[in-house]
Enzyme design. Structure first.
Site, mmCIF file in Angstrom:
data_model
loop_
_atom_site.group_PDB
_atom_site.id
_atom_site.type_symbol
_atom_site.label_atom_id
_atom_site.label_comp_id
_atom_site.label_asym_id
_atom_site.label_seq_id
_atom_site.Cartn_x
_atom_site.Cartn_y
_atom_site.Cartn_z
ATOM 1 N N TYR A 1 0.862 12.551 14.932
ATOM 2 C CA TYR A 1 1.608 11.618 14.092
ATOM 3 C C TYR A 1 2.275 10.543 14.948
ATOM 4 O O TYR A 1 2.175 9.342 14.655
ATOM 5 C CB TYR A 1 2.658 12.372 13.281
ATOM 6 C CG TYR A 1 3.524 11.469 12.426
ATOM 7 C CD1 TYR A 1 2.987 10.789 11.337
ATOM 8 C CD2 TYR A 1 4.882 11.308 12.701
ATOM 9 C CE1 TYR A 1 3.777 9.952 10.552
ATOM 10 C CE2 TYR A 1 5.678 10.481 11.927
ATOM 11 C CZ TYR A 1 5.124 9.811 10.848
ATOM 12 O OH TYR A 1 5.906 8.991 10.080
ATOM 13 N N THR B 1 0.848 -1.184 0.000
ATOM 14 C CA THR B 1 0.000 0.000 0.000
ATOM 15 C C THR B 1 0.887 1.238 0.000
ATOM 16 O O THR B 1 1.986 1.218 0.552
ATOM 17 C CB THR B 1 -0.955 0.026 1.208
ATOM 18 O OG1 THR B 1 -0.205 0.161 2.421
ATOM 19 C CG2 THR B 1 -1.801 -1.246 1.261
ATOM 20 N N GLY B 2 0.403 2.304 -0.622
ATOM 21 C CA GLY B 2 1.238 3.486 -0.742
ATOM 22 C C GLY B 2 2.488 3.178 -1.544
ATOM 23 O O GLY B 2 3.579 3.671 -1.237
ATOM 24 N N GLY B 3 2.334 2.379 -2.591
ATOM 25 C CA GLY B 3 3.490 1.900 -3.332
ATOM 26 C C GLY B 3 3.811 2.672 -4.595
ATOM 27 O O GLY B 3 4.612 2.203 -5.404
ATOM 28 N N THR B 4 3.214 3.847 -4.752
ATOM 29 C CA THR B 4 3.462 4.615 -5.971
ATOM 30 C C THR B 4 4.502 5.714 -5.786
ATOM 31 O O THR B 4 4.806 6.442 -6.727
ATOM 32 C CB THR B 4 2.149 5.243 -6.497
ATOM 33 O OG1 THR B 4 1.600 6.099 -5.482
ATOM 34 C CG2 THR B 4 1.131 4.159 -6.858
ATOM 35 N N SER B 5 5.050 5.828 -4.574
ATOM 36 C CA SER B 5 6.096 6.832 -4.327
ATOM 37 C C SER B 5 6.890 6.433 -3.094
ATOM 38 O O SER B 5 6.499 5.546 -2.337
ATOM 39 C CB SER B 5 5.495 8.236 -4.136
ATOM 40 O OG SER B 5 4.703 8.287 -2.953
ATOM 41 N N GLY B 6 8.029 7.097 -2.900
ATOM 42 C CA GLY B 6 8.802 6.959 -1.673
ATOM 43 C C GLY B 6 9.219 5.548 -1.328
ATOM 44 O O GLY B 6 9.636 4.756 -2.186
#
Length: 250
Positions: free
Chosen positions: A150, A12-17
């Site tokens: 956070y 997940t969240g694998g399109t950047s960073g």
């Protein structure tokens, strides 16, 4: 010999960073990869860079409904899932007096609630054995001004690596965590620091890191590869801190 050969993986969240770099390393290790994102620009960029090798899906990490839909997509594509790297998250830093209930709830929805219910939705999909890796943060351990919400989300998420381990290990699902220190990623760029102060903020952060620099997504991804692989078969409910020594200065 590749360490993730044939493993069916979700990031997940694998399109950047960190997520994007982890996807690249998973591919190099022989894995099949699905990544998710929520930003149209980063989704298109990922599709362009990965091509047909990687399935890129849009998913709002804050939505419980979207997590169920994602689990269904994973099942339709793979049948079963060997590895899940729950990496999607947001990092909002501001003084306590600036927080609103809406902003508070959004941070917990993206960083804790969504991933939790994704694990729930994936229960019928996980292979036996399977590995789940949570991307937490050293902010679960350190007290830094303006990071109250956070840090709280990451502390909650880190705790899940232990409580979910106790509950899911009998099903063959290992849960572990990787906790990065300051890493040069788009997430860091979204902290909302005015450009005029960015250079000084960078210097202040680096001053607290014994290695004297920010980490790279690749350095975190290497730890994720280990936790995803069978090399870590005896590693359960554990945390790998990748922070250049940041937590030595608590």
């Amino acid at each position: 010999m590749t360490r993730l050969s044939g493993k069916r993986t979700l990031i997940t969240g694998g399109t950047s960073g960190i997520g994007f770099e982890t996807a690249k390393q998973f591919l190099n290790e022989g894995a099949r990869v699905i990544v998710t994102g929520n930003n149209p620009d980063s989704i298109e960029k990922a599709k362009s860079e990965f091509g047909s090798e990687v399935v890129v899906l849009k998913a709002d990490s804050a939505s419980v409904e979207a997590q169920q839909a994602l689990a269904n997509s994973v099942k339709d594509h793979y049948g079963q899932l060997d590895v899940a790297f729950l990496n999607a998250g947001i990092s909002v830093w501001q003084p306590i007096e600036n927080w609103t209930e809406e902003a508070f709830d959004r941070s917990f929805a993206v960083n804790v609630k969504g991933p939790y219910f994704l694990v729930q939705a994936l229960l019928p999909v996980f292979a036996n054995p399977a590995s789940v890796v949570l991307n937490t943060s050293v902010n679960a351990h350190v007290g830094v001004a303006n990071s109250t919400v956070y840090g709280a989300t990451k502390a909650a998420f880190l705790n899940l690596s232990k409580t979910l381990s106790a509950e899911l290990f009998p099903r063959g699902v290992r849960v572990n965590a990787v906790s990065p220190g300051p890493v040069a990623t788009p997430l860091y760029d979204k902290l909302g620091i005015p450009d005029a102060y960015r250079e000084q903020v960078d210097k202040d952060i680096v001053a607290g890191i014994p290695l004297g620099r920010f980490g790279s997504p690749a350095e975190v991804a290497k730890a994720v590869v280990y936790l995803a692989s069978d090399e870590s078969a005896w590693t359960i409910g554990s945390e790998i801190v990748v922070d250049g020594g940041r937590t030595l200065n608590i």
